[in-house]
Design a protein around this motif. Structure first.
Motif, mmCIF file in Angstrom:
data_model
loop_
_atom_site.group_PDB
_atom_site.id
_atom_site.type_symbol
_atom_site.label_atom_id
_atom_site.label_comp_id
_atom_site.label_asym_id
_atom_site.label_seq_id
_atom_site.Cartn_x
_atom_site.Cartn_y
_atom_site.Cartn_z
ATOM 1 N N SER A 259 0.835 -1.197 0.000
ATOM 2 C CA SER A 259 0.000 0.000 0.000
ATOM 3 C C SER A 259 0.868 1.246 0.000
ATOM 4 O O SER A 259 2.045 1.209 0.325
ATOM 5 C CB SER A 259 -0.917 0.023 1.229
ATOM 6 N N SER A 260 0.245 2.342 -0.377
ATOM 7 C CA SER A 260 0.857 3.662 -0.305
ATOM 8 C C SER A 260 -0.114 4.568 0.421
ATOM 9 O O SER A 260 -1.284 4.221 0.626
ATOM 10 C CB SER A 260 1.137 4.229 -1.698
ATOM 11 N N TRP A 261 0.366 5.720 0.788
ATOM 12 C CA TRP A 261 -0.429 6.676 1.539
ATOM 13 C C TRP A 261 -0.331 8.039 0.875
ATOM 14 O O TRP A 261 0.740 8.425 0.405
ATOM 15 C CB TRP A 261 0.066 6.759 2.979
ATOM 16 N N ILE A 262 -1.425 8.759 0.838
ATOM 17 C CA ILE A 262 -1.465 10.116 0.311
ATOM 18 C C ILE A 262 -1.528 11.078 1.483
ATOM 19 O O ILE A 262 -2.417 10.961 2.331
ATOM 20 C CB ILE A 262 -2.702 10.329 -0.595
ATOM 21 N N ALA A 263 -0.598 12.024 1.525
ATOM 22 C CA ALA A 263 -0.611 13.092 2.526
ATOM 23 C C ALA A 263 -1.076 14.359 1.820
ATOM 24 O O ALA A 263 -0.456 14.801 0.857
ATOM 25 C CB ALA A 263 0.773 13.289 3.120
ATOM 26 N N GLU A 264 -2.168 14.930 2.298
ATOM 27 C CA GLU A 264 -2.751 16.092 1.639
ATOM 28 C C GLU A 264 -2.074 17.406 2.026
ATOM 29 O O GLU A 264 -2.298 18.418 1.371
ATOM 30 C CB GLU A 264 -4.238 16.163 1.947
ATOM 31 N N THR A 265 -1.269 17.389 3.079
ATOM 32 C CA THR A 265 -0.572 18.604 3.518
ATOM 33 C C THR A 265 0.884 18.272 3.811
ATOM 34 O O THR A 265 1.247 17.108 4.022
ATOM 35 C CB THR A 265 -1.197 19.182 4.793
ATOM 36 N N ALA A 266 1.693 19.317 3.871
ATOM 37 C CA ALA A 266 3.106 19.132 4.213
ATOM 38 C C ALA A 266 3.251 18.574 5.623
ATOM 39 O O ALA A 266 4.085 17.710 5.874
ATOM 40 C CB ALA A 266 3.843 20.462 4.083
ATOM 41 N N GLY A 267 2.410 19.044 6.535
ATOM 42 C CA GLY A 267 2.459 18.541 7.906
ATOM 43 C C GLY A 267 2.155 17.060 7.986
ATOM 44 O O GLY A 267 2.809 16.315 8.729
ATOM 45 N N ALA A 268 1.176 16.612 7.218
ATOM 46 C CA ALA A 268 0.836 15.186 7.192
ATOM 47 C C ALA A 268 1.985 14.376 6.594
ATOM 48 O O ALA A 268 2.299 13.283 7.079
ATOM 49 C CB ALA A 268 -0.455 14.962 6.404
ATOM 50 N N ALA A 269 2.629 14.903 5.571
ATOM 51 C CA ALA A 269 3.781 14.206 4.963
ATOM 52 C C ALA A 269 4.911 14.068 5.977
ATOM 53 O O ALA A 269 5.544 13.009 6.068
ATOM 54 C CB ALA A 269 4.261 14.962 3.724
ATOM 55 N N LEU A 270 5.151 15.101 6.763
ATOM 56 C CA LEU A 270 6.194 15.026 7.783
ATOM 57 C C LEU A 270 5.842 14.020 8.873
ATOM 58 O O LEU A 270 6.718 13.325 9.388
ATOM 59 C CB LEU A 270 6.452 16.401 8.393
ATOM 60 N N GLN A 271 4.575 13.916 9.220
ATOM 61 C CA GLN A 271 4.173 12.915 10.213
ATOM 62 C C GLN A 271 4.402 11.507 9.683
ATOM 63 O O GLN A 271 4.831 10.628 10.429
ATOM 64 C CB GLN A 271 2.719 13.116 10.621
ATOM 65 N N LEU A 272 4.126 11.284 8.403
ATOM 66 C CA LEU A 272 4.427 9.984 7.807
ATOM 67 C C LEU A 272 5.930 9.726 7.832
ATOM 68 O O LEU A 272 6.375 8.637 8.171
ATOM 69 C CB LEU A 272 3.899 9.918 6.365
ATOM 70 N N ALA A 273 6.707 10.746 7.479
ATOM 71 C CA ALA A 273 8.167 10.599 7.465
ATOM 72 C C ALA A 273 8.717 10.305 8.851
ATOM 73 O O ALA A 273 9.676 9.557 8.997
ATOM 74 C CB ALA A 273 8.814 11.863 6.899
ATOM 75 N N ALA A 274 8.099 10.872 9.887
ATOM 76 C CA ALA A 274 8.567 10.698 11.262
ATOM 77 C C ALA A 274 8.027 9.428 11.912
ATOM 78 O O ALA A 274 8.469 9.055 12.999
ATOM 79 C CB ALA A 274 8.179 11.907 12.100
ATOM 80 N N SER A 275 7.102 8.756 11.242
ATOM 81 C CA SER A 275 6.493 7.552 11.818
ATOM 82 C C SER A 275 7.517 6.426 11.933
ATOM 83 O O SER A 275 8.526 6.406 11.223
ATOM 84 C CB SER A 275 5.299 7.091 10.976
ATOM 85 N N ASP A 276 7.247 5.509 12.821
ATOM 86 C CA ASP A 276 8.100 4.336 12.983
ATOM 87 C C ASP A 276 8.091 3.539 11.678
ATOM 88 O O ASP A 276 7.022 3.325 11.098
ATOM 89 C CB ASP A 276 7.567 3.487 14.136
ATOM 90 N N PRO A 277 9.250 3.099 11.194
ATOM 91 C CA PRO A 277 9.285 2.328 9.938
ATOM 92 C C PRO A 277 8.403 1.083 9.969
ATOM 93 O O PRO A 277 7.933 0.634 8.930
ATOM 94 C CB PRO A 277 10.753 1.952 9.781
ATOM 95 N N GLY A 278 8.148 0.536 11.130
ATOM 96 C CA GLY A 278 7.301 -0.645 11.233
ATOM 97 C C GLY A 278 5.858 -0.346 11.584
ATOM 98 O O GLY A 278 5.086 -1.255 11.890
ATOM 99 N N ALA A 279 5.475 0.933 11.518
ATOM 100 C CA ALA A 279 4.107 1.324 11.878
ATOM 101 C C ALA A 279 3.097 0.600 11.002
ATOM 102 O O ALA A 279 3.256 0.508 9.788
ATOM 103 C CB ALA A 279 3.939 2.830 11.741
ATOM 104 N N GLY A 280 2.064 0.112 11.637
ATOM 105 C CA GLY A 280 0.999 -0.580 10.914
ATOM 106 C C GLY A 280 0.011 0.378 10.291
ATOM 107 O O GLY A 280 0.021 1.585 10.563
ATOM 108 N N ALA A 281 -0.858 -0.166 9.459
ATOM 109 C CA ALA A 281 -1.853 0.643 8.759
ATOM 110 C C ALA A 281 -2.747 1.407 9.725
ATOM 111 O O ALA A 281 -3.095 2.560 9.478
ATOM 112 C CB ALA A 281 -2.689 -0.245 7.834
ATOM 113 N N GLY A 282 -3.106 0.783 10.839
ATOM 114 C CA GLY A 282 -3.971 1.446 11.802
ATOM 115 C C GLY A 282 -3.342 2.707 12.371
ATOM 116 O O GLY A 282 -4.009 3.726 12.526
ATOM 117 N N GLU A 283 -2.065 2.639 12.667
ATOM 118 C CA GLU A 283 -1.353 3.805 13.212
ATOM 119 C C GLU A 283 -1.250 4.918 12.171
ATOM 120 O O GLU A 283 -1.490 6.088 12.467
ATOM 121 C CB GLU A 283 0.031 3.390 13.680
ATOM 122 N N LEU A 284 -0.899 4.566 10.945
ATOM 123 C CA LEU A 284 -0.774 5.567 9.889
ATOM 124 C C LEU A 284 -2.126 6.182 9.549
ATOM 125 O O LEU A 284 -2.214 7.380 9.256
ATOM 126 C CB LEU A 284 -0.120 4.961 8.650
#
Length: 111
Positions: free
Chosen positions: A75-100
């Motif tokens: 899967s991939s994820w769409i971040a609609e804002t720069a802030g959301a993109a940074l939160q994805l970038a800062a997420s744990d590499p093993g984060a599950g779909a529920g967390e993201l």
């Protein structure tokens, strides 16, 4: 001295990506999208875990439209804002779909 085409790396959210350990892997040549008045450049960032973030960058060095985040082949994820993109970038590499999925302004794309 960095060439002008890379100045956007000094601006939000791209400078913050560097602080999080992401690096620019590819910067595509300027391209005009159908119906658009301005040119964009596609910028691909990667981290040491193999995650990928792709942004469209306008001529002012700002994120355009949305960013795409991919951590695996499912899967991939769409971040609609720069802030959301940074939160994805800062997420744990093993984060599950529920967390993201709990990140505001983020939507999952399934393959």
């Amino acid at each position: 001295m960095r060439s002008r085409q890379y100045e956007f790396l000094e601006h939000y959210p791209f400078a913050e990506l560097h602080l999080l350990g992401w690096r620019l892997k590819e910067l595509a040549p300027p391209k005009r999208r159908p119906g658009a008045e301005d040119f964009i450049r596609r910028a691909m960032f990667v981290d040491r875990h193999g995650r990928v973030l792709v942004f469209d960058v306008d001529r002012y060095g700002q994120m355009r439209d949305f960013a795409t985040y991919t951590a695996d082949e499912q899967s991939s994820w769409i971040a609609e804002t720069a802030g959301a993109a940074l939160q994805l970038a800062a997420s744990d590499p093993g984060a599950g779909a529920g967390e993201l999925a709990r990140i505001d302004q983020v939507t999952q794309i399934r393959f």
